[in-house]
Design an enzyme around this catalytic site. Structure first.
Site, mmCIF file in Angstrom:
data_model
loop_
_atom_site.group_PDB
_atom_site.id
_atom_site.type_symbol
_atom_site.label_atom_id
_atom_site.label_comp_id
_atom_site.label_asym_id
_atom_site.label_seq_id
_atom_site.Cartn_x
_atom_site.Cartn_y
_atom_site.Cartn_z
ATOM 1 N N GLU A 1 -4.414 4.633 -10.145
ATOM 2 C CA GLU A 1 -3.335 3.949 -9.431
ATOM 3 C C GLU A 1 -2.757 2.883 -10.347
ATOM 4 O OE1 GLU A 1 -3.981 2.604 -5.422
ATOM 5 O OE2 GLU A 1 -5.139 4.393 -4.901
ATOM 6 N N HIS B 1 2.415 0.014 -5.644
ATOM 7 C CA HIS B 1 1.334 0.747 -6.281
ATOM 8 C C HIS B 1 1.569 2.238 -6.085
ATOM 9 C CE1 HIS B 1 -0.347 0.610 -2.183
ATOM 10 N NE2 HIS B 1 -1.172 1.589 -2.527
ATOM 11 N N HIS C 1 -0.004 6.244 -5.533
ATOM 12 C CA HIS C 1 -1.075 7.037 -4.935
ATOM 13 C C HIS C 1 -1.171 8.357 -5.699
ATOM 14 C CE1 HIS C 1 -1.264 5.093 -0.641
ATOM 15 N NE2 HIS C 1 -1.789 4.335 -1.571
ATOM 16 N N ASP D 1 -5.449 0.504 2.109
ATOM 17 C CA ASP D 1 -4.338 -0.445 1.996
ATOM 18 C C ASP D 1 -4.312 -1.372 3.213
ATOM 19 O OD1 ASP D 1 -3.530 0.722 -0.414
ATOM 20 O OD2 ASP D 1 -2.056 2.019 0.561
#
Length: 135
Positions: free
Chosen positions: A23, A80, A82, A93
């Site tokens: 990530e 971010h 995935h 999250d």
């Protein structure tokens, strides 16, 4: 509605693809609802293939610089990726969300190919989708 310039969206995609299969993460800076710049950050999570944690030193430096600057910019949120997942907040999250005023952008990356992010607002008990316009 959150706005993100195309050049910054492209920068996020490049960061996601470079970090794959880990990530990637970054901080989002701007004014109002307009993201004006991206601050890439190291993912210091213990398992970066499945989680992200923005390097705290990067966040502290950025917050200090924004306080000292007279430009009117603020920390709007974070982004971010995935890897091989969906562009939506995960249970991890939700458990890690602690700043309800920040926007969350999330990009999916499938087999190393990143896709434009989706935007979310952190709310009590979860997340709500936010309109995102890439300009």
């Amino acid at each position: 509605m959150i706005t993100l310039p195309r050049a910054l969206a492209d920068q996020l995609l490049a960061l996601a693809e470079a970090a794959y299969p880990h990530e990637a993460c970054a901080l989002l800076v701007g004014a109002g609802e307009a993201i004006t710049r991206i601050v890439p950050a190291e993912n210091v999570a213990s398992d970066p293939r499945r989680h992200f944690e923005v390097d705290p030193a990067t966040q502290i430096r950025l917050r200090r610089a924004l306080r000292e600057a007279a430009g009117g910019e603020a920390l709007l949120g974070h982004w971010h990726s995935h890897p091989d997942g969906r562009a939506e907040p995960s249970a991890t999250d939700a458990a890690a969300a602690y700043e309800p005023d920040l926007v969350w952008l999330i990009s999916s990356v499938t087999a190393g190919k990143a896709f434009p992010p989706a935007a979310f607002a952190c709310q009590s008990g979860g997340f709500a989708p936010l309109p995102l316009k890439i300009t």
